[in-house]
Design a protein around this motif. Structure first.
Motif, PDB file in Angstrom:
ATOM      1  N   GLU A  50     -35.010  -1.180  10.384  1.00 51.99           N
ATOM      2  CA  GLU A  50     -35.551   0.109  10.799  1.00 51.99           C
ATOM      3  C   GLU A  50     -34.416   1.105  11.018  1.00 51.99           C
ATOM      4  OE1 GLU A  50     -35.982  -2.668  12.744  1.00 51.99           O
ATOM      5  OE2 GLU A  50     -37.918  -3.320  11.987  1.00 51.99           O
ATOM      6  N   GLN A  51     -34.613   2.320  10.493  1.00 47.89           N
ATOM      7  CA  GLN A  51     -33.579   3.355  10.561  1.00 47.89           C
ATOM      8  C   GLN A  51     -33.195   3.669  12.000  1.00 47.89           C
ATOM      9  OE1 GLN A  51     -33.704   6.804  11.581  1.00 47.89           O
ATOM     10  NE2 GLN A  51     -31.616   7.120  10.908  1.00 47.89           N
ATOM     11  N   GLN A  52     -34.163   3.784  12.911  1.00 51.08           N
ATOM     12  CA  GLN A  52     -33.830   4.137  14.285  1.00 51.08           C
ATOM     13  C   GLN A  52     -33.024   3.029  14.966  1.00 51.08           C
ATOM     14  OE1 GLN A  52     -36.744   4.478  17.387  1.00 51.08           O
ATOM     15  NE2 GLN A  52     -35.197   5.257  18.768  1.00 51.08           N
ATOM     16  N   MET A  53     -33.335   1.795  14.675  1.00 51.92           N
ATOM     17  CA  MET A  53     -32.586   0.679  15.270  1.00 51.92           C
ATOM     18  C   MET A  53     -31.148   0.644  14.748  1.00 51.92           C
ATOM     19  SD  MET A  53     -34.666  -0.491  17.428  1.00 51.92           S
ATOM     20  CE  MET A  53     -33.990  -2.047  17.961  1.00 51.92           C
ATOM     21  N   ARG A  54     -30.961   0.966  13.461  1.00 57.40           N
ATOM     22  CA  ARG A  54     -29.604   1.047  12.912  1.00 57.40           C
ATOM     23  C   ARG A  54     -28.846   2.207  13.551  1.00 57.40           C
ATOM     24  NH1 ARG A  54     -32.315   0.461   8.129  1.00 57.40           N
ATOM     25  NH2 ARG A  54     -31.815   2.589   7.504  1.00 57.40           N
ATOM     26  N   ALA A  55     -29.524   3.338  13.735  1.00 57.72           N
ATOM     27  CA  ALA A  55     -28.895   4.505  14.361  1.00 57.72           C
ATOM     28  C   ALA A  55     -28.479   4.177  15.792  1.00 57.72           C
ATOM     29  CB  ALA A  55     -29.837   5.702  14.330  1.00 57.72           C
ATOM     30  N   TRP A  56     -29.349   3.467  16.519  1.00 61.05           N
ATOM     31  CA  TRP A  56     -29.020   3.075  17.886  1.00 61.05           C
ATOM     32  C   TRP A  56     -27.796   2.178  17.906  1.00 61.05           C
ATOM     33  CZ3 TRP A  56     -31.127  -1.841  20.273  1.00 61.05           C
ATOM     34  CH2 TRP A  56     -30.660  -2.003  21.580  1.00 61.05           C
ATOM     35  N   ARG A  57     -27.772   1.204  17.012  1.00 65.46           N
ATOM     36  CA  ARG A  57     -26.640   0.276  16.935  1.00 65.46           C
ATOM     37  C   ARG A  57     -25.346   1.026  16.636  1.00 65.46           C
ATOM     38  NH1 ARG A  57     -26.411  -5.426  13.832  1.00 65.46           N
ATOM     39  NH2 ARG A  57     -24.316  -5.280  13.020  1.00 65.46           N
ATOM     40  N   ASP A  58     -25.392   1.952  15.680  1.00 61.96           N
ATOM     41  CA  ASP A  58     -24.209   2.740  15.341  1.00 61.96           C
ATOM     42  C   ASP A  58     -23.777   3.621  16.511  1.00 61.96           C
ATOM     43  OD1 ASP A  58     -24.351   1.611  12.829  1.00 61.96           O
ATOM     44  OD2 ASP A  58     -25.116   3.417  11.838  1.00 61.96           O
ATOM     45  N   ALA A  59     -24.735   4.325  17.106  1.00 62.07           N
ATOM     46  CA  ALA A  59     -24.419   5.233  18.211  1.00 62.07           C
ATOM     47  C   ALA A  59     -23.845   4.463  19.404  1.00 62.07           C
ATOM     48  CB  ALA A  59     -25.659   6.018  18.622  1.00 62.07           C
ATOM     49  N   THR A  60     -24.384   3.278  19.665  1.00 58.29           N
ATOM     50  CA  THR A  60     -23.873   2.460  20.765  1.00 58.29           C
ATOM     51  C   THR A  60     -22.440   2.032  20.485  1.00 58.29           C
ATOM     52  OG1 THR A  60     -26.094   1.691  21.315  1.00 58.29           O
ATOM     53  CG2 THR A  60     -24.259   0.359  22.122  1.00 58.29           C
ATOM     54  N   GLY A  61     -22.160   1.647  19.263  1.00 62.00           N
ATOM     55  CA  GLY A  61     -20.791   1.275  18.894  1.00 62.00           C
ATOM     56  C   GLY A  61     -19.816   2.425  19.082  1.00 62.00           C
ATOM     57  N   TRP A  62     -20.213   3.606  18.683  1.00 60.76           N
ATOM     58  CA  TRP A  62     -19.338   4.770  18.861  1.00 60.76           C
ATOM     59  C   TRP A  62     -19.181   5.127  20.335  1.00 60.76           C
ATOM     60  CZ3 TRP A  62     -22.287   7.220  14.330  1.00 60.76           C
ATOM     61  CH2 TRP A  62     -21.691   6.841  13.134  1.00 60.76           C
ATOM     62  N   PHE A  63     -20.270   5.027  21.107  1.00 58.67           N
ATOM     63  CA  PHE A  63     -20.198   5.290  22.547  1.00 58.67           C
ATOM     64  C   PHE A  63     -19.218   4.315  23.201  1.00 58.67           C
ATOM     65  CE2 PHE A  63     -22.045   4.917  26.917  1.00 58.67           C
ATOM     66  CZ  PHE A  63     -21.790   6.214  27.324  1.00 58.67           C
ATOM     67  N   TYR A  64     -19.294   3.033  22.835  1.00 56.65           N
ATOM     68  CA  TYR A  64     -18.371   2.041  23.382  1.00 56.65           C
ATOM     69  C   TYR A  64     -16.931   2.351  22.967  1.00 56.65           C
ATOM     70  CZ  TYR A  64     -22.268  -1.045  24.742  1.00 56.65           C
ATOM     71  OH  TYR A  64     -23.384  -1.599  25.315  1.00 56.65           O
ATOM     72  N   GLN A  65     -16.728   2.778  21.724  1.00 52.50           N
ATOM     73  CA  GLN A  65     -15.370   3.136  21.298  1.00 52.50           C
ATOM     74  C   GLN A  65     -14.817   4.277  22.142  1.00 52.50           C
ATOM     75  OE1 GLN A  65     -14.690   3.608  17.016  1.00 52.50           O
ATOM     76  NE2 GLN A  65     -16.545   2.396  16.672  1.00 52.50           N
ATOM     77  N   ASP A  66     -15.659   5.274  22.410  1.00 53.01           N
ATOM     78  CA  ASP A  66     -15.222   6.406  23.238  1.00 53.01           C
ATOM     79  C   ASP A  66     -14.952   5.965  24.668  1.00 53.01           C
ATOM     80  OD1 ASP A  66     -15.369   8.116  21.046  1.00 53.01           O
ATOM     81  OD2 ASP A  66     -17.430   8.724  21.495  1.00 53.01           O
ATOM     82  N   LEU A  67     -15.767   5.063  25.208  1.00 55.17           N
ATOM     83  CA  LEU A  67     -15.527   4.522  26.544  1.00 55.17           C
ATOM     84  C   LEU A  67     -14.206   3.763  26.601  1.00 55.17           C
ATOM     85  CD1 LEU A  67     -19.040   3.110  27.534  1.00 55.17           C
ATOM     86  CD2 LEU A  67     -17.767   4.846  28.803  1.00 55.17           C
ATOM     87  N   VAL A  68     -13.988   2.896  25.634  1.00 52.11           N
ATOM     88  CA  VAL A  68     -12.783   2.060  25.624  1.00 52.11           C
ATOM     89  C   VAL A  68     -11.530   2.917  25.485  1.00 52.11           C
ATOM     90  CG1 VAL A  68     -11.545   0.291  24.307  1.00 52.11           C
ATOM     91  CG2 VAL A  68     -13.957  -0.032  24.883  1.00 52.11           C
ATOM     92  N   GLU A  69     -11.616   3.993  24.740  1.00 50.55           N
ATOM     93  CA  GLU A  69     -10.464   4.896  24.606  1.00 50.55           C
ATOM     94  C   GLU A  69     -10.047   5.453  25.967  1.00 50.55           C
ATOM     95  OE1 GLU A  69      -9.694   9.307  22.801  1.00 50.55           O
ATOM     96  OE2 GLU A  69     -10.914   7.939  21.599  1.00 50.55           O
ATOM     97  N   LYS A  70     -11.003   5.688  26.848  1.00 51.72           N
ATOM     98  CA  LYS A  70     -10.726   6.309  28.151  1.00 51.72           C
ATOM     99  C   LYS A  70     -10.497   5.301  29.272  1.00 51.72           C
ATOM    100  CE  LYS A  70     -11.338  10.529  26.710  1.00 51.72           C
ATOM    101  NZ  LYS A  70     -10.220  11.440  26.606  1.00 51.72           N
ATOM    102  N   CYS A  71     -10.846   4.047  29.067  1.00 51.50           N
ATOM    103  CA  CYS A  71     -10.767   3.072  30.157  1.00 51.50           C
ATOM    104  C   CYS A  71      -9.336   2.563  30.347  1.00 51.50           C
ATOM    105  CB  CYS A  71     -11.722   1.905  29.920  1.00 51.50           C
ATOM    106  SG  CYS A  71     -11.166   0.672  28.732  1.00 51.50           S
TER     107      CYS A  71
END
Length: 145
Positions: free
Chosen positions: A109-130
């Motif tokens: 499902e497109q929305q589930m793939r989008a969620w997975r991608d967005a979550t990965g990018w959100f985690y990358q942004d978090l890890v950059e700042k942690c």
């Protein structure tokens, strides 16, 4: 900021409670993404240690109404607010717990793939700042940063 990740039901919350000795301190607040909306202003809680648990659920909610690029911008703005809150006082600490949803079969499902991608990018942004990143897998902790 301290990021804790790992598989679902792999002991992340229990590890955080033990690591920060939450049974023995009083100045902390636990926010579960399953039950509450994403806080932009952490000062409203009046505590020096805040734990945000299940942040992937907030990203899912964002993915219902926003595009991937909007989620990325929105997430970065929230992370910036969180970092600013933590930087205002040396005694403040933000702990962010999020399940790793990147493994396994890619959703059809497109929305589930989008969620997975967005979550990965959100985690990358978090890890950059942690300043610390721990992975918990089957209750075993590994410090990655």
């Amino acid at each position: 900021m301290h990021i804790v990740t790992g598989g679902a039901y792999n002991g992340k919350s229990a590890w955080v409670r033990k690591f920060y000795q939450l049974d023995n301190v009083s100045n902390w607040h636990w926010i579960a993404a399953y039950d509450e909306t994403c806080p932009k202003d952490l000062a409203a809680f009046g505590q020096d240690l805040i734990v945000l648990n299940g942040v992937e659920h907030w990203v899912y909610k964002w993915s219902e109404t926003q595009s991937i690029s909007e989620i990325r911008d929105f997430g970065r703005a929230i992370i910036s607010n969180w970092v600013n809150w933590e930087d205002e006082k040396a005694c403040r600490k933000l702990v962010v717990i999020g399940s790793d949803i990147s493994k396994g079969i890619v959703p059809m499902e497109q929305q589930m793939r989008a969620w997975r991608d967005a979550t990965g990018w959100f985690y990358q942004d978090l890890v950059e700042k942690c300043d610390r990143l721990d992975m918990i897998w089957y209750g075993v902790q590994t410090q990655l940063k």
